[in-house]
Design an enzyme around this catalytic site. Structure first.
Site, PDB file in Angstrom:
ATOM      1  N   TYR A 100      -5.686 -10.463  -2.342  1.00  0.00           N
ATOM      2  CA  TYR A 100      -6.129 -10.455  -0.965  1.00  0.00           C
ATOM      3  C   TYR A 100      -5.548  -9.086  -0.509  1.00  0.00           C
ATOM      4  O   TYR A 100      -6.553  -8.511   0.383  1.00  0.00           O
ATOM      5  CB  TYR A 100      -5.651 -11.595  -0.460  1.00  0.00           C
ATOM      6  N   LYS A 152      10.487 -11.869 -19.277  1.00  0.00           N
ATOM      7  CA  LYS A 152       9.885 -12.856 -18.290  1.00  0.00           C
ATOM      8  C   LYS A 152      10.013 -14.191 -18.706  1.00  0.00           C
ATOM      9  O   LYS A 152      10.495 -14.530 -19.884  1.00  0.00           O
ATOM     10  CB  LYS A 152       8.207 -12.442 -18.804  1.00  0.00           C
ATOM     11  N   GLY A 211     -10.361 -12.441  -8.672  1.00  0.00           N
ATOM     12  CA  GLY A 211      -8.921 -12.982  -8.541  1.00  0.00           C
ATOM     13  C   GLY A 211      -8.530 -12.509  -7.026  1.00  0.00           C
ATOM     14  O   GLY A 211      -8.084 -11.307  -6.941  1.00  0.00           O
ATOM     15  N   VAL A 212      -8.436 -13.259  -5.867  1.00  0.00           N
ATOM     16  CA  VAL A 212      -8.247 -12.834  -4.646  1.00  0.00           C
ATOM     17  C   VAL A 212      -7.076 -13.823  -3.970  1.00  0.00           C
ATOM     18  O   VAL A 212      -6.972 -14.064  -3.049  1.00  0.00           O
ATOM     19  CB  VAL A 212      -9.357 -12.974  -3.865  1.00  0.00           C
ATOM     20  N   GLY A 213      -6.153 -13.889  -4.816  1.00  0.00           N
ATOM     21  CA  GLY A 213      -4.864 -14.702  -4.476  1.00  0.00           C
ATOM     22  C   GLY A 213      -3.875 -13.744  -3.676  1.00  0.00           C
ATOM     23  O   GLY A 213      -4.448 -12.929  -2.934  1.00  0.00           O
TER      24      GLY A 213
END
Length: 343
Positions: A184, A80, A178-180
């Protein structure tokens, strides 16, 4: 800054601190384990409060990638990278990601970067002008977010089947934090199957979108934990399951796409004691990296088929955990280590 005795250091093979004066780049690349192949993992850009916070994040995330790739059946190790910057106010992203690409290239293929929180496939394409060791490129496997969301949706269905005995999420109340990008797409899957959505996010534009398109109910960030829901889906940053939030949960299931959802391993035990089924994060959110694994000979149908296996992998984890009276996290960790070590 201590590294080898850091609380999140887990026999990582390589940790690289990167600084480029001209672009202002400050980044850390962590390679956890390459037993199964070169390390793959996203590049996250976040406005960390300190270098140590960034180091802790990249160490934990890279280890999670090792386990994620193993449980997904991929010939990839775990790595990462994090860029210490505000993704909303980065001045010259082109210069920043070109510099990042040069550092990735210096590792000679031990680590492949892809998009993550705060970065986009376009950013990774810029890095790709300086190195071939990038993945998830536009025109190839592309944005992994829809596949992460698909795997998470199927993982939620596996948890719902195991815990509630239901084959569908229709009529269930699901809290999505969290709806990024991924959140979404997850909301879209859940809405299409008839779930009732309760959502929160720090970005009003994202909230307005899911409210208008999916009829989601919006709540304040700190109110998401105490909602009377069937499923709590953490889809933002990690460590949202902790001493403060777990006592507030009314959900019967925790299943979402965020990484490092447990602040500490003991919080998995706390969920178990409360009778809450936890879907280990690196198992349920592997859809994106599975899609990336098809990069060189991309086939969306084959990718979707392999992502669909997340349902069965999680079902196996749940069954073993019940049979052995253990936490799902412990069971998944043991299964991942066995794969990594060739047992």
């Amino acid at each position: 800054m201590a590294v080898f005795n850091h609380i999140s250091f887990d026999e990582h093979e390589q940790v690289v601190f990167c600084h480029d004066k001209e672009s202002g780049l400050k980044a850390i690349i962590a390679i956890h384990n390459t037993h199964l192949g070169p390390a793959f993992g996203g590049c996250r850009m976040w406005n960390y409060h300190s270098d140590d916070e960034a180091l802790n994040d990249v160490l934990r995330l890279s280890k999670g990638m090792t386990y994620k790739n193993a449980m997904a059946g991929l010939q990839m190790g775990g790595g990462k990278s994090v860029i210490i910057a505000d993704p909303q106010n980065a001045t010259d992203r082109t210069a920043l990601f070109k510099a990042f690409g040069r550092f990735v290239n210096s590792l000679g293929g031990r680590y492949y970067a892809a998009e993550d929180v705060g970065t986009t496939p376009a950013d990774i394409s810029v890095a790709g002008t300086e190195t071939s060791f990038v993945a998830g490129l536009e025109g190839k496997s592309g944005d992994p977010s829809p596949y992460t969301a698909l795997g998470t949706f199927l993982g939620i269905k596996a948890a719902v089947k195991h815990k509630l005995g239901l084959d569908s999420v229709e009529g269930l109340r699901i809290a999505v934090q969290g709806v990024g990008h991924v959140g979404y797409y997850l909301c879209r899957h859940l809405h299409q199957e008839g779930a009732q959505l309760i959502v929160t996010d720090i970005h009003q534009q994202s909230l307005t979108r899911v409210a208008e398109e999916f009829g989601a109910q919006i709540v304040a960030p700190q109110e998401i934990y105490c909602q009377a829901v069937d499923v709590y889906a953490p889809c933002a940053l990690g460590a949202t399951l902790n001493d403060t939030t777990i006592p507030q949960l009314q959900a019967k299931i925790v299943a979402g796409c965020a990484n490092n959802q447990l602040a500490q391993p003991i919080h998995g035990e706390q969920l178990k004691q409360r009778g809450i089924l936890y879907a280990p994060d690196y198992v349920i959110n592997a859809g994106g990296i599975i899609n990336v694994s098809f990069e060189n000979h991309y086939d969306s149908e084959q990718s979707t088929v392999k992502v669909s296996q997340i349902y069965h992998t999680l079902s196996q984890v749940f069954q073993v955990a019940d049979a052995q009276n253990r936490t799902t996290g412990d069971v998944a960790d043991e299964m991942a280590r066995a794969i990594i070590n060739g047992k």
